[in-house]
Structure formats: structure tokens, C-alpha cells
Design an enzyme around this catalytic site. Structure first.
Site, PDB file in Angstrom:
ATOM      1  N   PRO A  13       0.293  -1.153  -0.219  1.00  0.00           N
ATOM      2  CA  PRO A  13      -0.379   0.143  -0.421  1.00  0.00           C
ATOM      3  C   PRO A  13       0.646   1.737  -0.077  1.00  0.00           C
ATOM      4  O   PRO A  13       1.820   1.396   0.539  1.00  0.00           O
ATOM      5  CB  PRO A  13      -0.922  -0.062   1.559  1.00  0.00           C
ATOM      6  CG  PRO A  13      -0.180  -1.341   1.793  1.00  0.00           C
ATOM      7  CD  PRO A  13       0.291  -2.181   1.311  1.00  0.00           C
ATOM      8  N   ASN A  14       0.293   2.405  -0.506  1.00  0.00           N
ATOM      9  CA  ASN A  14       0.634   3.238  -0.960  1.00  0.00           C
ATOM     10  C   ASN A  14       2.314   3.390  -1.543  1.00  0.00           C
ATOM     11  O   ASN A  14       2.635   4.874  -2.227  1.00  0.00           O
ATOM     12  CB  ASN A  14       0.528   4.348   0.674  1.00  0.00           C
ATOM     13  CG  ASN A  14      -0.265   3.986   1.017  1.00  0.00           C
ATOM     14  OD1 ASN A  14      -1.093   4.920   0.954  1.00  0.00           O
ATOM     15  ND2 ASN A  14      -0.262   3.927   2.154  1.00  0.00           N
ATOM     16  N   ARG A  48       4.700  11.254  -2.948  1.00  0.00           N
ATOM     17  CA  ARG A  48       4.406  10.871  -1.650  1.00  0.00           C
ATOM     18  C   ARG A  48       5.913  11.340  -0.797  1.00  0.00           C
ATOM     19  O   ARG A  48       6.346  10.920  -1.499  1.00  0.00           O
ATOM     20  CB  ARG A  48       3.906   9.776  -1.766  1.00  0.00           C
ATOM     21  CG  ARG A  48       3.805   8.972   0.128  1.00  0.00           C
ATOM     22  CD  ARG A  48       4.041   7.622  -0.354  1.00  0.00           C
ATOM     23  NE  ARG A  48       3.743   7.438   1.843  1.00  0.00           N
ATOM     24  CZ  ARG A  48       4.065   6.048   2.191  1.00  0.00           C
ATOM     25  NH1 ARG A  48       4.822   5.426   0.907  1.00  0.00           N
ATOM     26  NH2 ARG A  48       3.762   5.807   3.425  1.00  0.00           N
ATOM     27  N   TYR A  97      10.582   9.636   1.073  1.00  0.00           N
ATOM     28  CA  TYR A  97      10.718   8.715   0.558  1.00  0.00           C
ATOM     29  C   TYR A  97      11.584   8.725  -1.205  1.00  0.00           C
ATOM     30  O   TYR A  97      11.206   7.956  -1.982  1.00  0.00           O
ATOM     31  CB  TYR A  97       9.024   7.936  -0.018  1.00  0.00           C
ATOM     32  CG  TYR A  97       8.301   7.606   1.177  1.00  0.00           C
ATOM     33  CD1 TYR A  97       9.121   6.360   1.942  1.00  0.00           C
ATOM     34  CD2 TYR A  97       7.607   8.240   1.490  1.00  0.00           C
ATOM     35  CE1 TYR A  97       9.094   6.117   3.166  1.00  0.00           C
ATOM     36  CE2 TYR A  97       7.215   7.665   2.355  1.00  0.00           C
ATOM     37  CZ  TYR A  97       7.587   6.522   2.896  1.00  0.00           C
ATOM     38  OH  TYR A  97       6.854   6.086   4.544  1.00  0.00           O
ATOM     39  N   ASN A 132       8.344  -4.515  -0.356  1.00  0.00           N
ATOM     40  CA  ASN A 132       8.557  -3.525   0.479  1.00  0.00           C
ATOM     41  C   ASN A 132       6.779  -3.773   0.639  1.00  0.00           C
ATOM     42  O   ASN A 132       6.162  -3.360   0.092  1.00  0.00           O
ATOM     43  CB  ASN A 132       8.907  -2.653   0.401  1.00  0.00           C
ATOM     44  CG  ASN A 132       8.061  -1.475   1.029  1.00  0.00           C
ATOM     45  OD1 ASN A 132       8.021  -1.020   1.921  1.00  0.00           O
ATOM     46  ND2 ASN A 132       9.439  -0.226   0.061  1.00  0.00           N
ATOM     47  N   ALA A 151       2.694   0.098   4.951  1.00  0.00           N
ATOM     48  CA  ALA A 151       2.223  -0.046   6.613  1.00  0.00           C
ATOM     49  C   ALA A 151       2.316  -1.194   6.895  1.00  0.00           C
ATOM     50  O   ALA A 151       1.906  -1.369   8.424  1.00  0.00           O
ATOM     51  CB  ALA A 151       1.485   1.001   6.380  1.00  0.00           C
ATOM     52  N   GLU A 194      13.016  -8.486   3.242  1.00  0.00           N
ATOM     53  CA  GLU A 194      12.426  -7.124   3.562  1.00  0.00           C
ATOM     54  C   GLU A 194      12.517  -5.935   3.220  1.00  0.00           C
ATOM     55  O   GLU A 194      13.972  -5.591   3.732  1.00  0.00           O
ATOM     56  CB  GLU A 194      12.038  -7.422   4.735  1.00  0.00           C
ATOM     57  CG  GLU A 194      10.811  -5.959   5.388  1.00  0.00           C
ATOM     58  CD  GLU A 194      11.404  -6.193   6.654  1.00  0.00           C
ATOM     59  OE1 GLU A 194      11.487  -7.407   7.838  1.00  0.00           O
ATOM     60  OE2 GLU A 194      10.716  -4.895   7.918  1.00  0.00           O
ATOM     61  N   HIS A 203      13.392  -1.676   2.117  1.00  0.00           N
ATOM     62  CA  HIS A 203      12.574  -0.441   3.168  1.00  0.00           C
ATOM     63  C   HIS A 203      13.076   0.536   2.654  1.00  0.00           C
ATOM     64  O   HIS A 203      14.785   0.737   2.789  1.00  0.00           O
ATOM     65  CB  HIS A 203      12.161  -0.168   4.464  1.00  0.00           C
ATOM     66  CG  HIS A 203      11.212  -0.956   5.419  1.00  0.00           C
ATOM     67  ND1 HIS A 203       9.878  -0.992   4.475  1.00  0.00           N
ATOM     68  CD2 HIS A 203      12.053  -2.524   5.713  1.00  0.00           C
ATOM     69  CE1 HIS A 203       9.396  -2.158   5.373  1.00  0.00           C
ATOM     70  NE2 HIS A 203      10.380  -3.095   6.486  1.00  0.00           N
ATOM     71  N   ARG A 251      12.253   6.440  12.851  1.00  0.00           N
ATOM     72  CA  ARG A 251      11.336   6.849  12.433  1.00  0.00           C
ATOM     73  C   ARG A 251      10.705   6.960  13.886  1.00  0.00           C
ATOM     74  O   ARG A 251      11.394   6.866  14.839  1.00  0.00           O
ATOM     75  CB  ARG A 251       9.918   6.960  11.115  1.00  0.00           C
ATOM     76  CG  ARG A 251      12.073   7.338   9.889  1.00  0.00           C
ATOM     77  CD  ARG A 251      11.094   6.817   8.573  1.00  0.00           C
ATOM     78  NE  ARG A 251       9.425   7.798   8.391  1.00  0.00           N
ATOM     79  CZ  ARG A 251       8.520   7.432   7.686  1.00  0.00           C
ATOM     80  NH1 ARG A 251       9.502   5.950   6.977  1.00  0.00           N
ATOM     81  NH2 ARG A 251       7.961   7.517   7.430  1.00  0.00           N
TER      82      ARG A 251
HETATM   83  C1  DQA Z   1       7.934   2.033   3.901  1.00  0.00           C
HETATM   84  C2  DQA Z   1       8.040   2.500   5.348  1.00  0.00           C
HETATM   85  C3  DQA Z   1       7.089   2.157   5.849  1.00  0.00           C
HETATM   86  O1  DQA Z   1       6.260   2.666   6.956  1.00  0.00           O
HETATM   87  C4  DQA Z   1       5.917   2.733   5.322  1.00  0.00           C
HETATM   88  O2  DQA Z   1       4.481   2.639   5.810  1.00  0.00           O
HETATM   89  C5  DQA Z   1       5.880   2.552   3.842  1.00  0.00           C
HETATM   90  C6  DQA Z   1       7.456   2.575   3.395  1.00  0.00           C
HETATM   91  C7  DQA Z   1       9.636   2.557   3.352  1.00  0.00           C
HETATM   92  O3  DQA Z   1       9.849   1.854   1.965  1.00  0.00           O
HETATM   93  O4  DQA Z   1      10.525   3.239   4.079  1.00  0.00           O
HETATM   94  O5  DQA Z   1       4.958   3.069   3.011  1.00  0.00           O
HETATM   95  O6  DQA Z   1       8.033   0.502   3.503  1.00  0.00           O
END
Ligand code: DQA
Length: 149
Positions: free
Chosen positions: A13-14, A21, A26, A77, A80, A101, A103, A110
């Protein structure tokens, strides 16, 4: 490249909003830019790219590649979902394919709630904090593995 094992780049998501964003967190690259960068940096590898806002779709994708076979591993990735999805954790734990994993940001530098990942324990490793380069490092990590370790 018949017969080459694929790497699935799975984004939750996102992450479809990258570029727009919170670029100060990011970066300015879109998800397409990142994906194109991977293809350009590793021309010898076969990638599949999948993003969804939907937890269930991510689970189904993992099950699908497990059943289809032919995948060397997954860069995930989870956005959240990283911080609370036991369903995703169980899915990763249930497949034999190694999952790294990923990020973009350093989740340990953070907000407090981002410091907990419910998926780290069932992933082969974690790469966090290197922006788009986290994905590139993830590919290198996968290439160094012989299986789910
Ligand atoms: C993320 C970090 C997560 O906490 C966040 O919710 C994201 C992006 C990152 O790539 O830094 O959506 O996974």
C-alpha cells in the site's frame, strides 16, 4: 532468457504514490522509475513487478508464485503492513521462496510505531534506509542465497 528464474518485486500500500508522496522521506523516483532502474542494472535477470494497495492481493501473489514455481526470491516492501499484518507474516512464513524485507526509509530512525516489523522474523533479511538503492541491495542479497535460510 527461457528458463531463467524470476525475482518478484512486490510492493504494498501507498508505494504506487512514490514520487508524489512525502518525497523528503521517500525520494522523487516513482515506482516505475525504481523498477526500470532494476531492469537496467541487472539486465541478466528476469523481474516481475507487482504492486497492490490490498493486503489480500499481496498474499495471493505470493501463493501464486509459490504454486507456479520458477522464482528465485521476492523483494517485499510491504509499506505500513510491515508493522501490523500477521496475515502477511503467516503467508511469508508459509512459502518456501526467500523473501527480503525492503524499505526505502530507515524504519528504525522514524516514529516509534515503525520500529516494529512483524515480518522481519520470517524474512531472510531486512534492507532499510537506502532509498531506491534498498531494492538493488535486495537483489544482491537474493543472488547470494541458495534458498530459504
Ligand atoms: C516504508 C516504510 C513504512 O513504514 C511505510 O508505511 C511505507 C514505506 C519504506 O519503504 O520506507 O509505506 O515501507
Amino acid at each position: 532468457m527461457a528458463g531463467a528464474m524470476s525475482i518478484l518485486v512486490l510492493n504494498g500500500p501507498n508505494l504506487s504514490r512514490l514520487g508524489k508522496r512525502e518525497p523528503e522521506v521517500y525520494g522523487y523516483q516513482t515506482l516505475n522509475d525504481i523498477n526500470r532502474g532494476l531492469t537496467a542494472s541487472f539486465p541478466e535477470l528476469k523481474f516481475e513487478f507487482f504492486q497492490s494497495e490490498d493486503e489480500g492481493a499481496l498474499l495471493e501473489k505470493l501463493f501464486h508464485i509459490e504454486d507456479t514455481g520458477g522464482y528465485r526470491g521476492v523483494l517485499l516492501n510491504a509499506g505500513a503492513l510491515t508493522h501490523y499484518s500477521i496475515a502477511l507474516r503467516d503467508a511469508i512464513s508459509g512459502v518456501k521462496i526467500p523473501v527480503v524485507e525492503i524499505h526505502l526509509s530507515n524504519i528504525y530512525a522514524r516514529e516509534e510505531f515503525r520500529r516494529t516489523s512483524v515480518i522481519s522474523e520470517v524474512c531472510v533479511g531486512v534492507i532499510s534506509g537506502f532509498g531506491a538503492n534498498s531494492y538493488h541491495l535486495g537483489v544482491r542479497a537474493l543472488l547470494g542465497l541458495s534458498g530459504k535460510q
